[in-house]
Motif scaffolding. Structure first.
Motif, PDB file in Angstrom:
ATOM      1  N   LYS A   2       1.500  -6.099   5.415  1.00 17.54           N
ATOM      2  CA  LYS A   2       0.485  -6.389   6.287  1.00 17.54           C
ATOM      3  C   LYS A   2      -0.809  -6.391   5.235  1.00 17.54           C
ATOM      4  O   LYS A   2      -1.828  -6.786   5.546  1.00 17.54           O
ATOM      5  N   CYS A   3      -0.457  -6.388   3.727  1.00 13.50           N
ATOM      6  CA  CYS A   3      -1.868  -6.342   2.879  1.00 13.50           C
ATOM      7  C   CYS A   3      -2.274  -8.038   3.028  1.00 13.50           C
ATOM      8  O   CYS A   3      -1.250  -8.753   2.969  1.00 13.50           O
ATOM      9  N   CYS A   4      -3.468  -8.123   2.624  1.00 14.65           N
ATOM     10  CA  CYS A   4      -4.029  -9.512   2.414  1.00 14.65           C
ATOM     11  C   CYS A   4      -3.752  -9.825   0.953  1.00 14.65           C
ATOM     12  O   CYS A   4      -4.556 -10.221   0.231  1.00 14.65           O
ATOM     13  N   GLU A   5      -2.351 -10.228   0.559  1.00 13.78           N
ATOM     14  CA  GLU A   5      -2.166 -10.646  -0.619  1.00 13.78           C
ATOM     15  C   GLU A   5      -0.754 -11.402  -0.207  1.00 13.78           C
ATOM     16  O   GLU A   5       0.261 -10.924   0.466  1.00 13.78           O
ATOM     17  N   ALA A  39       1.362   5.136  -3.956  1.00 17.12           N
ATOM     18  CA  ALA A  39       0.749   4.528  -2.641  1.00 17.12           C
ATOM     19  C   ALA A  39      -0.740   4.598  -3.062  1.00 17.12           C
ATOM     20  O   ALA A  39      -1.168   5.258  -3.650  1.00 17.12           O
ATOM     21  N   ASN A  40      -1.407   3.461  -2.238  1.00 13.74           N
ATOM     22  CA  ASN A  40      -2.837   3.276  -2.459  1.00 13.74           C
ATOM     23  C   ASN A  40      -3.533   2.805  -1.217  1.00 13.74           C
ATOM     24  O   ASN A  40      -2.800   2.658  -0.178  1.00 13.74           O
ATOM     25  N   ASN A  41      -4.818   2.644  -1.216  1.00 13.53           N
ATOM     26  CA  ASN A  41      -5.548   2.364  -0.169  1.00 13.53           C
ATOM     27  C   ASN A  41      -6.207   0.971  -0.224  1.00 13.53           C
ATOM     28  O   ASN A  41      -7.195   0.751   0.574  1.00 13.53           O
ATOM     29  N   TYR A  42      -5.369  -0.010  -0.746  1.00 12.77           N
ATOM     30  CA  TYR A  42      -5.735  -1.158  -0.899  1.00 12.77           C
ATOM     31  C   TYR A  42      -5.957  -1.811   0.621  1.00 12.77           C
ATOM     32  O   TYR A  42      -5.297  -1.461   1.484  1.00 12.77           O
ATOM     33  N   ASN A  43      -6.996  -2.669   1.139  1.00  9.77           N
ATOM     34  CA  ASN A  43      -7.495  -2.871   2.216  1.00  9.77           C
ATOM     35  C   ASN A  43      -7.881  -1.798   3.168  1.00  9.77           C
ATOM     36  O   ASN A  43      -7.804  -2.011   4.597  1.00  9.77           O
ATOM     37  N   ARG A  44      -8.079  -0.695   2.623  1.00 12.77           N
ATOM     38  CA  ARG A  44      -8.400   0.625   3.272  1.00 12.77           C
ATOM     39  C   ARG A  44      -7.289   0.808   4.186  1.00 12.77           C
ATOM     40  O   ARG A  44      -7.643   1.019   5.551  1.00 12.77           O
ATOM     41  N   GLU A  97      -2.977  10.215   6.345  1.00 12.09           N
ATOM     42  CA  GLU A  97      -4.370   9.987   6.100  1.00 12.09           C
ATOM     43  C   GLU A  97      -5.005   9.409   7.271  1.00 12.09           C
ATOM     44  O   GLU A  97      -4.465   8.530   8.057  1.00 12.09           O
ATOM     45  N   THR A  98      -6.404   9.715   7.450  1.00  8.66           N
ATOM     46  CA  THR A  98      -7.066   8.970   8.714  1.00  8.66           C
ATOM     47  C   THR A  98      -8.237   8.311   8.035  1.00  8.66           C
ATOM     48  O   THR A  98      -8.254   8.137   6.963  1.00  8.66           O
ATOM     49  N   TYR A  99      -8.736   7.486   9.090  1.00  9.29           N
ATOM     50  CA  TYR A  99      -9.860   6.760   8.532  1.00  9.29           C
ATOM     51  C   TYR A  99     -11.051   7.401   7.987  1.00  9.29           C
ATOM     52  O   TYR A  99     -11.795   7.005   7.169  1.00  9.29           O
ATOM     53  N   GLU A 100     -11.320   8.678   8.471  1.00 12.84           N
ATOM     54  CA  GLU A 100     -12.373   9.673   8.222  1.00 12.84           C
ATOM     55  C   GLU A 100     -11.722  10.028   6.690  1.00 12.84           C
ATOM     56  O   GLU A 100     -12.887  10.099   6.151  1.00 12.84           O
ATOM     57  N   ASP A 101     -10.589  10.293   6.316  1.00 13.99           N
ATOM     58  CA  ASP A 101     -10.144  10.650   4.923  1.00 13.99           C
ATOM     59  C   ASP A 101     -10.797   9.371   4.054  1.00 13.99           C
ATOM     60  O   ASP A 101     -11.106   9.708   2.945  1.00 13.99           O
ATOM     61  N   SER A 114       0.613  -0.967   0.057  1.00 13.56           N
ATOM     62  CA  SER A 114       0.053  -0.105  -0.029  1.00 13.56           C
ATOM     63  C   SER A 114       0.979   1.309  -0.033  1.00 13.56           C
ATOM     64  O   SER A 114       0.276   2.408  -0.442  1.00 13.56           O
ATOM     65  N   ASP A 115       2.011   1.118   0.502  1.00 10.81           N
ATOM     66  CA  ASP A 115       3.015   2.156   0.449  1.00 10.81           C
ATOM     67  C   ASP A 115       4.169   2.133  -0.478  1.00 10.81           C
ATOM     68  O   ASP A 115       4.903   3.039  -0.644  1.00 10.81           O
TER      69      ASP A 115
END
Length: 439
Positions: free
Chosen positions: A359-362, A395-400, A421-425, A326-327
């Motif tokens: 930590k991504c689910c891949e 960078a991306n938001n895979y797996n949020r 970034e926050t979860y709200e973002d 993700s990063d």
């Protein structure tokens, strides 16, 4: 020890960047965290510019902002007197927001939209690098509508492809980018650009590859371009005022990489252009280049916190971090290789070989395979070097997963230039499908 720029080990045995302890950075800003050594970016930029200045050749060094585009980075490029290469409306918007001088912006891309071109024209940027006939006609049409003219370069594919130590002279003929120099497309584009009254044709552009460790590819590309320019001079009385030979200058990701110094790339490119100019009795064009990775790549370090471990007896030890694809998606996309240290115990003895898992689910989210490191524990800090190019940019938001912040370090001071970034973002663009009932 695999260090760049101002990185060193301090008296606590911690990795230090620009006079700032990375353990303190992780405590203040959290992890994952992108850390940039600003003095190294300045050093790289000045190396390219000085090489041209010393030669007396008129030139532009344009930072290829796709490597890492933020307002702060664009402002840093302006500080160093660079021009700017953008490839999208978003990168152009970032440059405008950073108040970068529009006349030094060059707009690339193989499918620029009408809206993106209108933005470029509205802000009177310096040059558009035209990639295809559709775009050439669209620029002419928009310019007629708003009563403006635009300076352009034609991107050509000279039939040269260079990656690291290898180069071939046919691969780039099959490319989604540019006008083919050998099959008549480039000549057709030249004539069309010269015919259009709203277009000022400055010259040609090419880009032969990335992570290049030698100059042969640039030299062969220049030779092929000048062979064609000689034909066009004799047939159409056209001479190129500008020749942009692109970027792709390599950096050292691991000890197996051996890039050249900026001065060597530049001096050999200049020498070949001068040789061709004399050979064909042409005017000396202004030379443009587009370093991106070579300015920011080895200036970037990513800090992670180590979490879980998994040991498979006689097979492998996995050490997991709080980031991953993700990063930094490059290892998953390109099998890119990196070096790393345990930042809070750099001088500790190497005890084991581990593989760094994201930590991504891949299952493909592996940052580094089989790296010798000291024994690590949960909470230790892993520093991965040379992540300054195409880390934050991709960078991306895979797996949020929220994207990390970016910190600039210079002269012992840390400055946050992109917040975490926050979860709200993550959900700010989401819309609910459940209707609200007004009581």
């Amino acid at each position: 020890m695999f260090f760049h720029g101002t990185s060193k080990v301090n008296d606590k045995g911690h990795l230090e960047i620009g006079g700032v302890d990375t353990v303190k950075l992780a405590e203040q800003y959290g992890t994952p965290l992108y850390v940039y050594d600003v003095s190294l970016i300045r050093e790289r930029a000045r190396g390219f510019k000085k090489a041209f200045d010393d030669s007396g050749v008129k030139a532009q060094v344009a930072y290829a902002s796709k490597a890492f585009s933020t307002i702060a980075m664009v402002q840093l490029a302006e500080d160093e007197g660079l021009s700017l290469d953008v490839v999208s409306g978003g990168e152009l918007y970032t440059a405008i927001a950073a108040e970068f001088p529009a006349e030094r912006i060059h707009f690339h891309g193989n499918n620029k939209s009408k809206e993106e071109l209108e933005m470029a024209l509205q802000h009177e940027i310096g040059c558009i690098v035209v990639d295809n006939f559709y775009e050439l006609e669209l620029i002419q049409s928009i310019c007629e509508t708003i009563n403006k003219t635009m300076k352009v370069l034609l991107r050509v594919t000279p039939g040269v492809e260079a990656h690291t130590h290898d180069y071939i002279t046919t691969g780039q003929e099959d490319s989604k980018f540019g006008f083919n120099l050998q099959n008549g497309q480039a000549e057709k584009a030249l004539l069309q650009a010269l015919e259009f009254n709203r277009i000022e044709l400055l010259g040609l552009h090419c880009h032969i590859g990335s992570q290049i460790f030698e100059t042969t590819g640039f030299i062969v590309a220049a030779q092929k371009i000048f062979d064609k320019l000689n034909e066009w001079k004799n047939t159409f009385a056209f001479e190129s005022k500008v020749l942009n030979l692109g970027g792709g200058f390599g950096i050292r990701y691991t000890n197996d990489d051996h890039p050249l110094q900026a001065a060597q790339y530049v001096s050999e490119i200049i020498a070949e252009v001068q040789k061709q100019v004399e050979k064909y009795e042409m005017q000396m064009p202004e030379i443009w280049i587009e370093p991106g990775r070579s300015l920011v790549g080895d200036a970037g370090t990513t800090l992670y916190k180590i979490g879980s471990r998994k040991e498979i007896p006689n097979i492998r030890k996995y050490v997991a971090i709080d980031g991953g694809m993700s990063d930094n998606i490059r290892p998953a996309l390109y099998q890119a290789k990196y070096e790393a240290v345990i930042a809070n115990k750099v001088l500790a003895e190497t005890e084991e070989t581990v593989s760094i898992a994201g930590k991504c689910c891949e299952s493909g989210d592996m940052l580094i395979w089989d790296i010798p490191l000291p024994k690590s524990n949960s909470g230790d800090l892993l520093a991965v070097f040379c992540t300054g190019a195409y880390g934050y940019a991709m960078a991306n938001n895979y797996n949020r997963i929220p994207r990390p912040p970016v910190v600039f370090i210079e002269n012992g001071e840390a400055k946050l230039v992109v917040r975490r970034e926050t979860y709200e973002d993550l959900i700010q663009m989401d819309l609910s499908i459940k209707a609200k009932i007004n009581n």
